[in-house]
Scaffold this motif. Structure first.
Motif, PDB file in Angstrom:
ATOM      1  N   THR A 182      35.019 -17.176  26.242  1.00  0.00           N
ATOM      2  CA  THR A 182      36.460 -17.270  25.999  1.00  0.00           C
ATOM      3  C   THR A 182      37.146 -15.941  26.281  1.00  0.00           C
ATOM      4  O   THR A 182      38.227 -15.901  26.887  1.00  0.00           O
ATOM      5  CB  THR A 182      36.727 -17.697  24.549  1.00  0.00           C
ATOM      6  OG1 THR A 182      36.164 -18.998  24.332  1.00  0.00           O
ATOM      7  CG2 THR A 182      38.215 -17.745  24.251  1.00  0.00           C
ATOM      8  N   PHE A 183      36.540 -14.842  25.839  1.00  0.00           N
ATOM      9  CA  PHE A 183      37.120 -13.521  26.075  1.00  0.00           C
ATOM     10  C   PHE A 183      37.285 -13.262  27.572  1.00  0.00           C
ATOM     11  O   PHE A 183      38.372 -12.861  28.032  1.00  0.00           O
ATOM     12  CB  PHE A 183      36.245 -12.438  25.444  1.00  0.00           C
ATOM     13  CG  PHE A 183      36.588 -11.039  25.871  1.00  0.00           C
ATOM     14  CD1 PHE A 183      37.756 -10.432  25.444  1.00  0.00           C
ATOM     15  CD2 PHE A 183      35.737 -10.330  26.716  1.00  0.00           C
ATOM     16  CE1 PHE A 183      38.090  -9.139  25.851  1.00  0.00           C
ATOM     17  CE2 PHE A 183      36.051  -9.038  27.119  1.00  0.00           C
ATOM     18  CZ  PHE A 183      37.228  -8.446  26.688  1.00  0.00           C
ATOM     19  N   LEU A 184      36.259 -13.490  28.353  1.00  0.00           N
ATOM     20  CA  LEU A 184      36.346 -13.238  29.791  1.00  0.00           C
ATOM     21  C   LEU A 184      37.341 -14.185  30.461  1.00  0.00           C
ATOM     22  O   LEU A 184      38.046 -13.783  31.398  1.00  0.00           O
ATOM     23  CB  LEU A 184      34.960 -13.368  30.427  1.00  0.00           C
ATOM     24  CG  LEU A 184      33.964 -12.277  30.012  1.00  0.00           C
ATOM     25  CD1 LEU A 184      32.578 -12.596  30.564  1.00  0.00           C
ATOM     26  CD2 LEU A 184      34.412 -10.896  30.470  1.00  0.00           C
ATOM     27  N   THR A 185      37.421 -15.402  29.968  1.00  0.00           N
ATOM     28  CA  THR A 185      38.414 -16.339  30.495  1.00  0.00           C
ATOM     29  C   THR A 185      39.828 -15.855  30.194  1.00  0.00           C
ATOM     30  O   THR A 185      40.735 -15.950  31.044  1.00  0.00           O
ATOM     31  CB  THR A 185      38.197 -17.742  29.911  1.00  0.00           C
ATOM     32  OG1 THR A 185      36.905 -18.220  30.298  1.00  0.00           O
ATOM     33  CG2 THR A 185      39.261 -18.719  30.403  1.00  0.00           C
ATOM     34  N   GLN A 186      40.028 -15.324  28.997  1.00  0.00           N
ATOM     35  CA  GLN A 186      41.340 -14.786  28.639  1.00  0.00           C
ATOM     36  C   GLN A 186      41.684 -13.557  29.476  1.00  0.00           C
ATOM     37  O   GLN A 186      42.846 -13.364  29.861  1.00  0.00           O
ATOM     38  CB  GLN A 186      41.385 -14.449  27.153  1.00  0.00           C
ATOM     39  CG  GLN A 186      41.458 -15.659  26.247  1.00  0.00           C
ATOM     40  CD  GLN A 186      42.705 -16.487  26.502  1.00  0.00           C
ATOM     41  OE1 GLN A 186      43.827 -15.965  26.506  1.00  0.00           O
ATOM     42  NE2 GLN A 186      42.524 -17.781  26.729  1.00  0.00           N
ATOM     43  N   VAL A 187      40.702 -12.725  29.773  1.00  0.00           N
ATOM     44  CA  VAL A 187      40.947 -11.576  30.653  1.00  0.00           C
ATOM     45  C   VAL A 187      41.367 -12.064  32.031  1.00  0.00           C
ATOM     46  O   VAL A 187      42.279 -11.495  32.660  1.00  0.00           O
ATOM     47  CB  VAL A 187      39.699 -10.675  30.732  1.00  0.00           C
ATOM     48  CG1 VAL A 187      39.884  -9.579  31.790  1.00  0.00           C
ATOM     49  CG2 VAL A 187      39.409 -10.044  29.374  1.00  0.00           C
ATOM     50  N   ASP A 188      40.738 -13.132  32.511  1.00  0.00           N
ATOM     51  CA  ASP A 188      41.134 -13.709  33.796  1.00  0.00           C
ATOM     52  C   ASP A 188      42.582 -14.198  33.753  1.00  0.00           C
ATOM     53  O   ASP A 188      43.378 -13.916  34.664  1.00  0.00           O
ATOM     54  CB  ASP A 188      40.217 -14.889  34.146  1.00  0.00           C
ATOM     55  CG  ASP A 188      38.797 -14.459  34.480  1.00  0.00           C
ATOM     56  OD1 ASP A 188      38.594 -13.270  34.780  1.00  0.00           O
ATOM     57  OD2 ASP A 188      37.903 -15.326  34.428  1.00  0.00           O
TER      58      ASP A 188
ATOM     59  N   TYR B  96      45.170 -10.991  32.719  1.00  0.00           N
ATOM     60  CA  TYR B  96      45.211  -9.765  33.513  1.00  0.00           C
ATOM     61  C   TYR B  96      44.759  -9.949  34.956  1.00  0.00           C
ATOM     62  O   TYR B  96      44.755  -8.988  35.718  1.00  0.00           O
ATOM     63  CB  TYR B  96      44.342  -8.690  32.861  1.00  0.00           C
ATOM     64  CG  TYR B  96      44.626  -8.487  31.395  1.00  0.00           C
ATOM     65  CD1 TYR B  96      45.860  -8.004  30.963  1.00  0.00           C
ATOM     66  CD2 TYR B  96      43.666  -8.784  30.426  1.00  0.00           C
ATOM     67  CE1 TYR B  96      46.128  -7.822  29.616  1.00  0.00           C
ATOM     68  CE2 TYR B  96      43.928  -8.598  29.072  1.00  0.00           C
ATOM     69  CZ  TYR B  96      45.161  -8.129  28.674  1.00  0.00           C
ATOM     70  OH  TYR B  96      45.423  -7.950  27.329  1.00  0.00           O
ATOM     71  N   GLY B  97      44.346 -11.168  35.316  1.00  0.00           N
ATOM     72  CA  GLY B  97      43.872 -11.388  36.673  1.00  0.00           C
ATOM     73  C   GLY B  97      42.411 -11.079  36.868  1.00  0.00           C
ATOM     74  O   GLY B  97      41.931 -10.994  38.003  1.00  0.00           O
TER      75      GLY B  97
ATOM     76  N   LEU C 155      40.891  -3.314  35.063  1.00  0.00           N
ATOM     77  CA  LEU C 155      40.401  -1.951  35.246  1.00  0.00           C
ATOM     78  C   LEU C 155      41.288  -1.182  36.222  1.00  0.00           C
ATOM     79  O   LEU C 155      41.660  -0.028  35.972  1.00  0.00           O
ATOM     80  CB  LEU C 155      38.957  -1.981  35.748  1.00  0.00           C
ATOM     81  CG  LEU C 155      37.897  -2.421  34.742  1.00  0.00           C
ATOM     82  CD1 LEU C 155      36.559  -2.643  35.442  1.00  0.00           C
ATOM     83  CD2 LEU C 155      37.745  -1.393  33.620  1.00  0.00           C
ATOM     84  N   ASP C 156      41.630  -1.806  37.346  1.00  0.00           N
ATOM     85  CA  ASP C 156      42.463  -1.146  38.345  1.00  0.00           C
ATOM     86  C   ASP C 156      43.821  -0.761  37.763  1.00  0.00           C
ATOM     87  O   ASP C 156      44.341   0.340  38.029  1.00  0.00           O
ATOM     88  CB  ASP C 156      42.644  -2.057  39.550  1.00  0.00           C
ATOM     89  CG  ASP C 156      43.362  -1.367  40.690  1.00  0.00           C
ATOM     90  OD1 ASP C 156      42.813  -0.400  41.251  1.00  0.00           O
ATOM     91  OD2 ASP C 156      44.496  -1.772  41.003  1.00  0.00           O
ATOM     92  N   ASN C 157      44.378  -1.623  36.944  1.00  0.00           N
ATOM     93  CA  ASN C 157      45.676  -1.344  36.321  1.00  0.00           C
ATOM     94  C   ASN C 157      45.614  -0.206  35.314  1.00  0.00           C
ATOM     95  O   ASN C 157      46.658   0.338  34.922  1.00  0.00           O
ATOM     96  CB  ASN C 157      46.215  -2.599  35.637  1.00  0.00           C
ATOM     97  CG  ASN C 157      46.722  -3.627  36.623  1.00  0.00           C
ATOM     98  OD1 ASN C 157      47.079  -3.294  37.745  1.00  0.00           O
ATOM     99  ND2 ASN C 157      46.732  -4.891  36.223  1.00  0.00           N
TER     100      ASN C 157
END
Length: 260
Positions: free
Chosen positions: A223-229, A232-233, A239-241
């Motif tokens: 869920t966390f990684l899905t929310q990051v997607d 934040y894209g 990280l780039d941002n």
């Protein structure tokens, strides 16, 4: 992944061997992760430093935790560099048990993701201390030998930094999630150590619940990684941002991914 059966830690492992999407793997003895290192024995120190080549420790605990616990055994080793990068806001009585970090600011924390309080907490690391999250990945990339990332339990703060690092270099999502959830198999030992500590026992008492309450679950990291997607894209875009660009990612990949 390879568990490190240390006498003075309950949740230590080498993430080497995890598969990447291009058919390669994470190198062994490149990135280690662990819970609190205060109880390491001389045998543990020898294994980490002499056998595994540990040269850098990334400590994600709060300043309050570091001061309360005092210097651990690895601090006496001249060849090991220590980098302190708390991912919690530096205010209040905050520890890895998350009682203050999550529950004294409960409304704000839960607003990030009401369906999963732990996912909400993890998103808070990115919002509250992005500079230190990025600093942790940069330290990993720059370490000339094995680097160990740790907090108190080795599952939440360490789990997020490990997940971001592994995702950034192309480890498959299911492998990242499985690595995070592996801490759940060590929850009895983790919690026994925390409950025996004057630093962490009060937080655990305030938070309540048995061992299962604190267990790392696959769905939380997924869920966390899905929310990051969604928010934040993706990990690389986040990280780039925040100043960790393509060149930094390339260095991290060169550090962590085994040669073809």
């Amino acid at each position: 992944m390879g568990w490190l059966e240390l006498e003075g830690a309950a949740n230590a492992r080498d993430v080497g061997g995890l598969p990447t999407s291009d058919g390669r793997t994470i190198a062994e003895r490149a990135l280690l992760r662990a819970d609190n290192l205060q109880g390491l024995t001389p045998t543990d120190v020898k294994l980490l430093v002499d056998d595994l080549g540990l040269r850098t420790v990334v400590d994600l605990r709060s300043t309050r935790e570091v001061e309360a616990e005092g210097p651990g055994p690895l601090r006496a080793v001249d060849t090991v560099r220590h980098v302190h990068l708390s991912v919690l806001p530096e205010r209040g009585e905050m520890t890895d048990a998350a009682a203050d970090a999550l529950f004294t600011r409960r409304e704000k924390a839960l607003a990030r993701y009401p369906a999963d309080p732990m996912c909400a907490l993890y998103l808070g690391y990115l919002e509250d201390r992005p500079e230190n999250v990025v600093g942790a990945l940069r330290t990993i990339a720059d370490s000339p030998s094995a680097v160990l990332v740790h907090c108190a339990a080795g599952k939440d703060r360490t789990g997020v930094v490990a997940a971001l690092s592994l995702t950034a270099v192309g480890v498959r999502r299911e492998a990242v999630v499985a690595d995070y959830a592996a801490s759940g198999t060590r929850i009895e030992g983790i919690m026994a150590r925390l409950r025996a500590s004057p630093t962490y026992a009060p937080d655990l008492e305030k938070r309540g619940g048995g061992n299962d309450t604190h267990r790392s679950r696959e769905e939380t990291m997924d869920t966390f990684l899905t929310q990051v997607d969604k928010r934040y894209g993706g990990v690389l875009a986040w990280l780039d941002n925040h100043g960790f660009g393509a060149a930094d990612t390339a260095r991290l990949r060169a550090k962590l991914v085994a040669p073809a």
